[in-house]
Design an enzyme around this catalytic site. Structure first.
Site, PDB file in Angstrom:
ATOM      1  N   LEU A  63      87.448  22.318 102.678  1.00 45.45           N
ATOM      2  CA  LEU A  63      88.144  23.373 101.958  1.00 45.45           C
ATOM      3  C   LEU A  63      87.400  24.695 102.108  1.00 45.45           C
ATOM      4  CD1 LEU A  63      88.989  20.658 100.624  1.00 45.45           C
ATOM      5  CD2 LEU A  63      89.013  21.815  98.419  1.00 45.45           C
ATOM      6  N   CYS A  64      88.184  25.777 102.110  1.00 45.52           N
ATOM      7  CA  CYS A  64      87.609  27.125 101.954  1.00 45.52           C
ATOM      8  C   CYS A  64      86.660  27.436 103.124  1.00 45.52           C
ATOM      9  CB  CYS A  64      86.913  27.173 100.597  1.00 45.52           C
ATOM     10  SG  CYS A  64      86.211  28.737 100.080  1.00 45.52           S
ATOM     11  N   ILE A  65      85.384  27.651 102.863  1.00 51.61           N
ATOM     12  CA  ILE A  65      84.404  28.006 103.898  1.00 51.61           C
ATOM     13  C   ILE A  65      83.796  26.758 104.562  1.00 51.61           C
ATOM     14  CG2 ILE A  65      82.444  28.169 102.275  1.00 51.61           C
ATOM     15  CD1 ILE A  65      83.067  30.552 105.232  1.00 51.61           C
TER      16      ILE A  65
END
Lengths: 219, 219
Positions: free
Chosen positions: A138-140
């Site tokens: 997820l995300c970074i």
């Protein structure tokens, strides 16, 4: 997929989006797994946080915090040191996001394309992948996947700067929004941007639900 | 109720169930409000935490943390000091739980029936109630509602010890589970036990969703 209860390992990177794990993403990951009727075990490396931020001023605080201890706040103390992770005990691995991923699990925030991944994290990711187990990031967190595996398809939201960093090594970065996921079928890798974009919590939740559902299908 | 966008104020008590706000309950409250199409603003008192715990050993740590700064981790920095709270800017007030409520927002954890409520918290709760605005209280937060208003109907999960503490002052404590809510129609107060019981995160989420829906109906 029959109705077998799947075992998810979730690696956290502290507690708070600016220096640790993104709290919303972490909690919504656990919710999504539990609501689907599956089990999770949280892990975090037992290492000092790279930095501790004041979340109102964004200034660095003269404090030392431990990634495992802070992550235990999100996990309600039900957490293990990542050094105790055994890939064979799990069906699926998920890495929520937050700046802690880029500071504590790897050095992307400071080193960019020269980044190093914490050996425990790299070992966990490699073991899951080598044994054909699905990984969600997820995300970074996809920076870790991209760095370790090179020729994979992931999303960094719509961050062209990050896309450009990984392009030379064969990573295919697909731009998408917080409600969507990017699937690499061949590598069993699923990614979603969450708060890489200026998203609402309900949108982040939708993306995470889709990611968890897709990972379950891939087992 | 038409389709007006309602403004929720959410009071946090730190970051982590053992010394601050219960993280899951706080995040799921924000999710539930946002998913219903309404808005929230987080608040926390700008005061030192009563204690900081090691979440693995449960030992007290020789550290000082600030309730507002730690709460800002859950709120992704979008938070205001509770001293800036104006009841007139909001339609609904919600207090998530966690030990921080009983240590930082009031002194229930140490003083029991001799408890005191932080003046900013008491003022916020009284102002909402006096103006006919609904209040939701999760987990251990109903101790504040019970202490301030006396003759109300709330739930403390199935904690008979806490029930007994408040019974003499006219509080009606109704035992229920994490998936359920207790409604005091006359006082516009809705409570749900969350992690007062040994609940799963999906059950806690269900209880919170019901609480938010009920609060919306009461505006």
């Amino acid at each position: 997929m029959d109705s077998k209860i799947l075992r998810f390992a979730v690696i956290l990177a502290g507690c708070g989006n600016k220096d640790g794990a993104e709290i919303h993403e972490s909690v919504l990951t656990l919710l999504s797994i539990d609501r689907a009727g599956h089990q999770y075990q949280c892990f975090a490396p037992d290492v000092p946080q790279a930095r501790v931020l004041n979340f109102l001023t964004n200034a660095e605080m003269k404090e030392e915090r431990n990634v495992l201890l802070e992550s235990a706040r999100i996990a309600r103390s039900k957490i293990k040191s990542l050094s105790d992770f055994k890939y064979d005990d799990f069906d699926i691995l998920v890495l929520p996001g937050g700046s802690g991923v880029a500071y504590n699990l790897c050095t992307f925030a400071t080193d960019g394309d020269k980044m190093k991944v914490l050996p425990q994290v790299e070992a966990a990711v490699r073991a899951m992948h080598a044994s054909g187990r699905p990984i969600g990031a997820l995300c970074i967190s996809p920076v870790i996947i991209a760095h370790v595996f090179k020729k994979v398809q992931v999303t960094f939201g719509k961050d062209e700067k990050i896309n450009a960093i990984f392009q030379p090594s064969g990573v295919k970065a697909v731009n998408t929004d917080a409600r969507s996921i990017v699937i690499d079928e061949a590598n069993k890798i699923v990614t979603t941007p969450c708060y890489m974009l200026d998203a609402r919590i309900s949108e982040v939740s939708e993306g995470i639900d889709k990611l968890i559902q897709q990972l379950i299908k891939m087992v």
